[in-house]
Structures are given as structure tokens and as C-alpha cells.
Design a protein around this motif. Structure first.
Motif: not given
Length: 182
Positions: A97, A110, A113-118, A120-121, A124
Motif C-alpha cells: 500500500e 496487473d 494489483q493481483t499480488w495486492l488482492t491476494i 489482502k485476502e 483477512r
């Protein structure tokens, strides 16, 4: 001779133009790409991760500018690397971030963004798992408490059975004595 000198100058200029054309933004983009980070740390052993993370953290504390964005990306990479003996996905998310805030254009890639999404999951799910671990710990303590209580009640039950047997024996003895007195 003059003509040869002009040809050499022309070749030199042409070479210079070719070299300059190779330094377009796409070429510079490769410099900040994850490939360079992968290459830089491809030989890093498990024991070296902590040392490299500490070194990069010191750099981020000294310099707080856009040029520092790459250091945050490197930190994110190191925190989440599969050979890191103590991966820290919360720190990875924080560093990604920070990288995104310092380099908005680079963070649109991409792969980022993919890495960031993974990540974050993962964070969580870790939080959910942590909550479940706390609940599981509470239930284990409660279960241990109930087991102790069960053992205590079992002992009391056995003591009461013994007392009842003694009372029945005394009752029988009293009946026998009553019959002897009559």
C-alpha cells in the motif's frame, strides 16, 4: 578523407540515436519491474531475509520520497517470499500500500494489483483464523474446566455411594438389633 570522417560521424550519431532509443520509458519500466527484484534476491538464503529486511527498513526511515517506492516493493517481496522463515503478510500489505501511494503508475500493473488482492485476502483469512484460534482457546479452557468439574463431581458421587452403602449397612444392623430386642 573528409568523406570517411563524415561517415564515421554519421555512424557515431546513428549509434547514439540507437542507444538513446533503447532507453525509452518501457526500458526504464523494466528497471522497476518485479523481475529485477526477483533477480536481486534469487540467491538469498532463509537466514538472510531478516538482515535484508532490517537494511531496507533503515533506508525507508532515512528517505521518504518517491525514489523510495522501489524499496517498499522490495520489502513487500521479502516479507512474503516463500523462503522467508517468518513471512509477515500484514507487513507485506502495508508495504504494498505504501508502494502504491508513492508510485501510483507502477502500482497499476496487473501483477501488483493481483499480488495486492491476494495479500489482502491472506490478511483477512489470518484475522478470521486468529478469531477462531481465540475462540478455540476459550473453548479449550472451558472444556478443561468442565473436565475438572466432572472429575470432582464423580469423586463426590462415589463418596455419596459409599455413605449410602454405610447407611444401608447401619439400617440393616439397626433392624437386626430391633428384632433381637423384641
Amino acid at each position: 578523407m573528409y568523406r570517411l570522417q563524415k561517415i564515421i560521424e554519421l555512424c557515431a550519431i546513428l549509434s547514439l540515436v540507437v542507444l538513446i532509443s533503447q532507453c525509452n520509458p518501457k526500458c526504464l519500466q523494466k528497471e522497476t519491474n518485479l523481475d529485477s527484484i526477483y533477480a536481486r534476491y534469487s540467491e538469498l538464503k532463509s537466514a538472510g531475509f531478516h538482515k535484508e529486511i532490517v537494511r531496507l527498513q533503515e533506508i525507508t526511515q532515512k528517505y521518504q520520497d518517491k525514489a523510495n517506492a522501489m524499496v517498499h516493493l522490495q520489502l513487500a517481496f521479502l516479507y512474503s517470499h516463500y523462503r522467508n522463515p517468518t513471512p509477515n503478510y500484514h507487513a507485506t500489505l502495508k508495504e504494498l500500500e505504501t508502494y502504491a501511494s508513492l508510485d501510483p503508475e507502477g502500482s497499476k500493473a496487473d501483477i501488483i494489483q493481483t499480488w495486492l488482492t491476494i495479500i489482502k485476502e491472506i490478511v483477512r483469512l489470518e484475522s478470521e483464523n486468529s478469531g477462531l484460534d481465540k475462540e478455540n482457546s476459550r473453548l479449550n479452557k472451558e472444556s478443561a474446566k468442565l473436565s475438572k468439574e466432572n472429575v470432582r463431581l464423580g469423586r463426590e458421587n462415589n463418596e455419596m455411594k459409599d455413605e449410602i452403602e454405610q447407611l444401608q449397612f447401619l439400617d440393616i444392623e439397626l433392624e437386626k438389633r430391633r428384632k433381637q430386642i423384641k
